[in-house]
Design a protein around this motif. Structure first.
Motif, short mmCIF file in Angstrom:
data_model
loop_
_atom_site.label_atom_id
_atom_site.label_comp_id
_atom_site.label_asym_id
_atom_site.label_seq_id
_atom_site.Cartn_x
_atom_site.Cartn_y
_atom_site.Cartn_z
N THR A 181 0.83 -1.20 0.00
CA THR A 181 0.00 0.00 0.00
C THR A 181 0.87 1.25 0.00
OG1 THR A 181 -1.74 -1.17 1.18
CG2 THR A 181 -1.81 1.22 1.25
N ARG A 182 0.50 2.20 -0.88
CA ARG A 182 1.33 3.40 -1.04
C ARG A 182 0.54 4.49 -1.76
NH1 ARG A 182 1.57 0.01 -4.91
NH2 ARG A 182 2.13 0.52 -7.06
N THR A 183 1.09 5.69 -1.78
CA THR A 183 0.54 6.78 -2.58
C THR A 183 1.35 6.90 -3.87
OG1 THR A 183 1.97 8.42 -1.51
CG2 THR A 183 -0.21 8.06 -0.54
N LEU A 184 0.71 7.41 -4.93
CA LEU A 184 1.42 7.62 -6.18
C LEU A 184 0.65 8.57 -7.08
CD1 LEU A 184 0.97 4.65 -8.66
CD2 LEU A 184 -0.23 4.70 -6.49
N ALA A 185 1.33 9.08 -8.08
CA ALA A 185 0.70 9.92 -9.09
C ALA A 185 0.04 9.02 -10.14
CB ALA A 185 1.74 10.81 -9.75
N ILE A 186 -1.14 9.43 -10.59
CA ILE A 186 -1.89 8.66 -11.58
C ILE A 186 -1.37 9.01 -12.97
CG2 ILE A 186 -4.20 8.11 -12.45
CD1 ILE A 186 -5.30 9.23 -9.78
N THR A 187 -1.21 8.01 -13.82
CA THR A 187 -0.67 8.26 -15.16
C THR A 187 -1.69 9.02 -16.02
OG1 THR A 187 -1.52 6.18 -16.07
CG2 THR A 187 0.68 6.13 -15.07
#
Length: 273
Positions: A181-187
């Protein structure tokens, strides 16, 4: 280089896939099947006096009205059920978007699932879980404490993502499967596809960030049930079933899972409008 599998007709598609495929007539059939699978998993565990741990999506969502109806009409207790939702959009400060935002997954589940179920059957609030961008370690820890995930339900995104585990060709297969589980930028591809499918094409107002459970949590579930029904799922399903396993198209990394199925419609199986 052109890939032959994108031109497979229905017969060719179903002939020798790397993921077990199920073709149904229409969208409603896919959603009814998913709801039935959810209920059957819960009933099986309830009968043994055991808890049921599900990872659930908000997309697809067509299964939820059928699920709610089955729970209420058959009086199925959810008291020992954990719903771990896959993901949620984040704002520019990397916080959950507001629950009343039209794209909020938390808001959707509250409006369309939890408030529709007979309160006497509904699980406690602490068993309705979303990944928290401020405590990303909480989901893997909870899953471990619960003894693992019984079944994952989900769809497949335009670049092969499951949940918001966006394609990342820079990672090895092993490294991608190890992500939790993590945060990320959406493509840009995902934002565009989701804007078309879920937000009337309002691309400029689509959130740019998200929090998601990882592929580690998905791949280690005992069962995985995926459903596809959109027009662009024609290509997605063919690559999922016949493409090489790669972090460039993450769902292919689940091809060797011991209990996975991918269900789709006749429309997706066909190459004709």
């Amino acid at each position: 280089m052109a890939h032959e599998y994108y031109q497979y007709n229905k017969e060719q598609l179903l002939k020798n896939p790397k993921i077990p495929l199920i073709c149904m007539e229409k969208n409603e059939d896919v959603f009814r099947q998913m709801a039935k699978q959810m209920v059957e998993e819960i009933q099986e565990h309830n009968a043994k006096g055991e808890k049921t741990v599900l990872i659930c999506p908000v997309g697809p969502v067509g299964q939820y009205p059928y699920f709610v109806d089955l729970v209420n009409t058959q009086q199925i207790s959810l008291k020992q059920v954990w719903f771990i939702n896959m993901d949620e959009y984040l704002d520019s400060d990397w916080n959950w978007i507001a629950a009343d935002h039209p794209l909020s997954f938390r808001g959707f589940m509250e409006r369309n699932v939890y408030t529709k179920i007979n309160p006497e059957l509904l699980m406690p609030k602490e068993q309705r879980v979303f990944p928290d961008p401020k405590q990303t370690e909480a989901i893997p820890k909870l899953i471990e404490e619960l003894g693992g995930v019984d079944i994952v339900f989900g769809g497949i995104g335009i670049n092969g993502h499951v949940a918001f585990n966006e394609a990342d060709p820079s990672l090895s297969k092993e490294a991608f499967l190890a992500q939790k589980t993590r945060t990320l930028a959406i493509t840009p591809e995902t934002r565009t596809a989701n804007a078309i499918g879920d937000f009337h094409g309002a691309l400029e107002d689509m959130p740019e960030n998200c929090v998601t459970i990882g592929f580690y949590e998905i791949a280690h579930a005992r069962k995985i049930r995926l459903g596809c029904f959109r027009n662009w799922h024609r290509g997605v399903v063919r690559r999922a079933a016949y493409g090489e396993a790669s972090s460039e198209f993450p769902v292919t990394l689940l091809q060797n899972h011991p209990d996975i199925t991918l269900t789709f419609t006749d429309f997706v199986a066909s190459l004709e409008d």
